[in-house]
Design a protein around this motif. Structure first.
Motif, PDB file in Angstrom:
ATOM      1  N   HIS A  82     -25.464  49.657 -18.970  1.00 45.98           N
ATOM      2  CA  HIS A  82     -24.101  49.396 -19.404  1.00 45.98           C
ATOM      3  C   HIS A  82     -23.522  50.610 -20.132  1.00 45.98           C
ATOM      4  N   LEU A  83     -22.205  50.778 -20.009  1.00 41.73           N
ATOM      5  CA  LEU A  83     -21.467  51.754 -20.810  1.00 41.73           C
ATOM      6  C   LEU A  83     -20.981  51.056 -22.070  1.00 41.73           C
ATOM      7  N   LEU A  84     -21.358  51.566 -23.239  1.00 37.95           N
ATOM      8  CA  LEU A  84     -20.956  50.988 -24.519  1.00 37.95           C
ATOM      9  C   LEU A  84     -19.633  51.598 -24.965  1.00 37.95           C
ATOM     10  N   ILE A  85     -18.683  50.742 -25.306  1.00 36.20           N
ATOM     11  CA  ILE A  85     -17.365  51.184 -25.774  1.00 36.20           C
ATOM     12  C   ILE A  85     -17.075  50.507 -27.102  1.00 36.20           C
ATOM     13  N   ASN A  86     -16.878  51.281 -28.139  1.00 37.31           N
ATOM     14  CA  ASN A  86     -16.498  50.761 -29.449  1.00 37.31           C
ATOM     15  C   ASN A  86     -14.988  50.874 -29.597  1.00 37.31           C
ATOM     16  N   LEU A  87     -14.328  49.733 -29.689  1.00 38.08           N
ATOM     17  CA  LEU A  87     -12.868  49.719 -29.760  1.00 38.08           C
ATOM     18  C   LEU A  87     -12.387  49.656 -31.203  1.00 38.08           C
ATOM     19  N   PRO A  88     -11.190  50.151 -31.468  1.00 39.26           N
ATOM     20  CA  PRO A  88     -10.579  49.904 -32.779  1.00 39.26           C
ATOM     21  C   PRO A  88     -10.268  48.417 -32.910  1.00 39.26           C
ATOM     22  N   PRO A  89     -10.036  47.916 -34.112  1.00 38.61           N
ATOM     23  CA  PRO A  89      -9.823  46.480 -34.311  1.00 38.61           C
ATOM     24  C   PRO A  89      -8.690  45.922 -33.440  1.00 38.61           C
ATOM     25  N   VAL A  90      -8.932  44.708 -32.937  1.00 33.02           N
ATOM     26  CA  VAL A  90      -7.972  44.031 -32.066  1.00 33.02           C
ATOM     27  C   VAL A  90      -7.565  42.714 -32.721  1.00 33.02           C
ATOM     28  N   ALA A  91      -6.250  42.426 -32.742  1.00 34.17           N
ATOM     29  CA  ALA A  91      -5.759  41.198 -33.359  1.00 34.17           C
ATOM     30  C   ALA A  91      -5.585  40.075 -32.347  1.00 34.17           C
ATOM     31  N   SER A  92      -4.905  40.348 -31.227  1.00 33.11           N
ATOM     32  CA  SER A  92      -4.576  39.282 -30.280  1.00 33.11           C
ATOM     33  C   SER A  92      -5.096  39.574 -28.880  1.00 33.11           C
ATOM     34  N   ASP A  93      -4.662  40.675 -28.277  1.00 31.06           N
ATOM     35  CA  ASP A  93      -5.151  41.023 -26.947  1.00 31.06           C
ATOM     36  C   ASP A  93      -4.959  42.516 -26.720  1.00 31.06           C
ATOM     37  N   VAL A  94      -5.699  43.032 -25.748  1.00 27.37           N
ATOM     38  CA  VAL A  94      -5.558  44.436 -25.358  1.00 27.37           C
ATOM     39  C   VAL A  94      -6.092  44.583 -23.947  1.00 27.37           C
ATOM     40  N   ALA A  95      -5.458  45.449 -23.165  1.00 26.19           N
ATOM     41  CA  ALA A  95      -5.923  45.768 -21.826  1.00 26.19           C
ATOM     42  C   ALA A  95      -6.500  47.180 -21.808  1.00 26.19           C
ATOM     43  N   LEU A  96      -7.503  47.384 -20.964  1.00 29.25           N
ATOM     44  CA  LEU A  96      -8.178  48.693 -20.896  1.00 29.25           C
ATOM     45  C   LEU A  96      -8.306  49.143 -19.444  1.00 29.25           C
ATOM     46  N   VAL A  97      -8.185  50.445 -19.251  1.00 32.29           N
ATOM     47  CA  VAL A  97      -8.652  51.068 -18.012  1.00 32.29           C
ATOM     48  C   VAL A  97      -9.766  52.027 -18.399  1.00 32.29           C
ATOM     49  N   VAL A  98     -10.920  51.841 -17.798  1.00 30.17           N
ATOM     50  CA  VAL A  98     -12.081  52.689 -18.045  1.00 30.17           C
ATOM     51  C   VAL A  98     -12.301  53.515 -16.773  1.00 30.17           C
ATOM     52  N   ARG A  99     -12.107  54.843 -16.872  1.00 34.31           N
ATOM     53  CA  ARG A  99     -12.154  55.684 -15.674  1.00 34.31           C
ATOM     54  C   ARG A  99     -13.053  56.875 -15.862  1.00 34.31           C
ATOM     55  N   ASN A 100     -13.852  57.146 -14.867  1.00 40.33           N
ATOM     56  CA  ASN A 100     -14.626  58.388 -14.844  1.00 40.33           C
ATOM     57  C   ASN A 100     -13.642  59.540 -14.739  1.00 40.33           C
ATOM     58  N   VAL A 101     -13.700  60.465 -15.668  1.00 39.49           N
ATOM     59  CA  VAL A 101     -12.682  61.523 -15.721  1.00 39.49           C
ATOM     60  C   VAL A 101     -12.785  62.469 -14.533  1.00 39.49           C
ATOM     61  N   TYR A 102     -13.885  62.433 -13.797  1.00 37.80           N
ATOM     62  CA  TYR A 102     -14.014  63.253 -12.595  1.00 37.80           C
ATOM     63  C   TYR A 102     -13.885  62.406 -11.344  1.00 37.80           C
ATOM     64  N   GLY A 103     -13.543  61.120 -11.518  1.00 35.96           N
ATOM     65  CA  GLY A 103     -13.496  60.193 -10.396  1.00 35.96           C
ATOM     66  C   GLY A 103     -12.170  60.050  -9.770  1.00 35.96           C
TER      67      GLY A 103
END
Length: 480
Positions: A459-480
């Motif tokens: 797994h790729l571990l991602i530590n996010l800043p605090p979230v209150a209600s919702d958030v969307a993410l795009v996780v992309r390989n920077v060479y992809g």
């Protein structure tokens, strides 16, 4: 078949056709650009488009379509006739196409072309057609081909009439890129075939071949095809899944997300989103060739139709936004297509803002060669306070987190909820450097961009800043 005495519709500002690619879960245009259906169900009798009939108020329709385009809408799902009333039949009598209706559709296609909007077109409004069958032109009592509404899919004369309707529409409007795709039959139902679901596959094959063969003969290519179903019917008749999700002649799959305990009659804005994620995962499980899938109709049908409730805008806006992101992040093409279920039948400004937010988010995703699978249950999260909706492949993932443990008295996510730190573990990603773009779904803007390195492990571990209600993410390989 008698054609209307009008000039043939001709395209002035051609839109490239939308296409599907084998083993690809998303849509592209003929010039190779990604295209996503963002929109809703509309109708030619509802306030914004009603003025097209007899050209009584074309300006209102044009202003409306321009407004949709400005808010990122790309697609309207429309029925060629809307049978709630007796005045908008596309054939009357059967086999004859009234000039006023043909001109309405000519004008609508021309306006959609101007504002670069496309139409998911279905030939019959089977809901109202069934309820008001005694008035319908296809009823044998009215000179039509069919003796009973339980024989729509069984009667050879009705089959020929259906083909005739498609033939007319294809010859007149089928050359236009405004036509995104055909929904060959709205809400396929056992009652349409005297509860003999075994005929569904052959019926769809017959219509599909007719449409595709005619389009190719006229235009050298064919529009994508699907068929829709009222979702709960799949639970009652599991064998229908072969037609809905896997029929070899259909290019993409679609269903109507109605769930009795949540979506149909929501008490809060959270449970319907969670149920949408579950329905998405189940739908994708049925698909074996990675064809695109999206929900082409949903909304609070029981609350509106049976309980006569029109929800306050703050509630309905959040309900809409949550379902949209649950659908999209779980692997759907777009955010699903709401049936308004409001008085009047119009989406709110808040819903349009949500559509624009999703439309802008799409630019962050690398669509070429994105072979997503649903990851709702595979993404691990540090906090049980959030529901997870996700999809991805070996180089990219889309994730949406929704706060589920705090809601106010109105059933909305609490605005007083304290932000919580969150860590995610995303599976299946190859080793490398990743950008993680955090998206504010309400503001429709990038919140922050993180850089994470994946050096090994499952797994790729991602530590996010605090979230209150919702958030969307795009996780992309920077060479992809």
């Amino acid at each position: 078949m008698k054609a209307a005495s009008l000039q043939t519709y001709t395209s002035q500002l051609p839109l490239p056709w939308v296409e599907t690619t084998p083993d690809c879960s998303f849509f592209f245009t003929a010039d190779g650009k990604p295209w996503t259906p963002i929109g809703q169900n509309d109708a030619i009798t509802w306030p914004e488009l009603a003025g097209l009939f007899q050209r009584k108020d074309v300006q209102t329709a044009e202003t409306y379509l321009a407004y949709l385009a400005e808010h990122g809408v790309t697609c309207l799902r429309l029925m060629l006739e809307y049978s709630q009333t007796r005045h908008r039949y596309i054939e009357r009598p059967a086999g004859q196409f009234p000039p006023n209706m043909v001109r309405l559709w000519d004008d609508l296609f021309a306006l959609c072309e101007t504002y670069r909007l496309r139409i998911l077109l279905t030939p019959f409004d089977t809901f109202w057609m069934r309820i008001h069958w005694k008035h319908h032109p296809y009823n044998q009592a009215n000179g039509g081909p069919c003796s009973n509404r339980s024989r729509w899919l069984l009667c050879p004369d009705t089959l020929n009439a259906i083909k005739g309707r498609f033939t007319f529409a294809i010859q007149r409007w089928g050359g236009s890129g405004v036509l995104f795709a055909w929904d060959l039959w709205n809400e396929l139902h056992p009652a349409h075939a005297n509860y003999n679901i075994g005929v569904f596959g052959d019926f769809i094959s017959e219509i599909s071949d007719h449409v595709r063969t005619l389009e190719i003969s006229l235009y050298g290519r064919a529009h994508p095809q699907t068929v829709s179903v009222f979702g709960p019917e799949l639970d009652k008749h599991p064998a229908m899944a072969d037609v809905i999700f896997r029929h070899p002649k259909l290019n993409f799959a679609s269903t109507h997300f109605y769930d009795t305990r949540t979506i149909n009659n929501p008490k809060d804005t959270i449970k319907s989103a969670i149920r949408t994620g579950e329905l998405m995962r189940d739908a994708l499980r049925h698909i074996t060739d990675n064809r695109p899938f999206f929900d082409s109709e949903h909304g609070p049908i029981h609350a509106f139709k049976d309980r006569h409730i029109t929800y306050p805008e703050p509630f309905d806006d959040e309900y809409f936004r949550h379902i949209q992101w649950a659908h999209f992040a779980s692997g759907g093409a777009g955010g699903g297509m709401r049936w308004p279920y409001r008085h009047p039948h119009s989406l709110t400004r808040g819903m349009r803002a949500a559509q624009r937010s999703l439309a802008n988010f799409l630019a962050l995703v690398q669509w070429q060669n994105f072979r997503r699978i649903n990851l709702n249950e595979e993404v691990q999260i540090s906090s049980p306070s959030f529901a997870v909706f996700a999809c991805g492949d070996h180089r990219q993932a889309i994730v949406w987190l929704l706060r589920k443990d705090r809601k106010d008295r109105s059933g909305l996510v609490s605005k007083m909820a304290k932000s919580l730190p969150v860590s995610l573990s995303v599976p299946n990603l190859a080793m490398g450097h990743y950008s993680v773009t955090l998206w504010d779904t309400v503001a429709g803007a990038v919140r922050e961009v993180l850089t994470v390195e994946h050096t090994g492990g499952a797994h790729l571990l991602i530590n996010l800043p605090p979230v209150a209600s919702d958030v969307a993410l795009v996780v992309r390989n920077v060479y992809g």
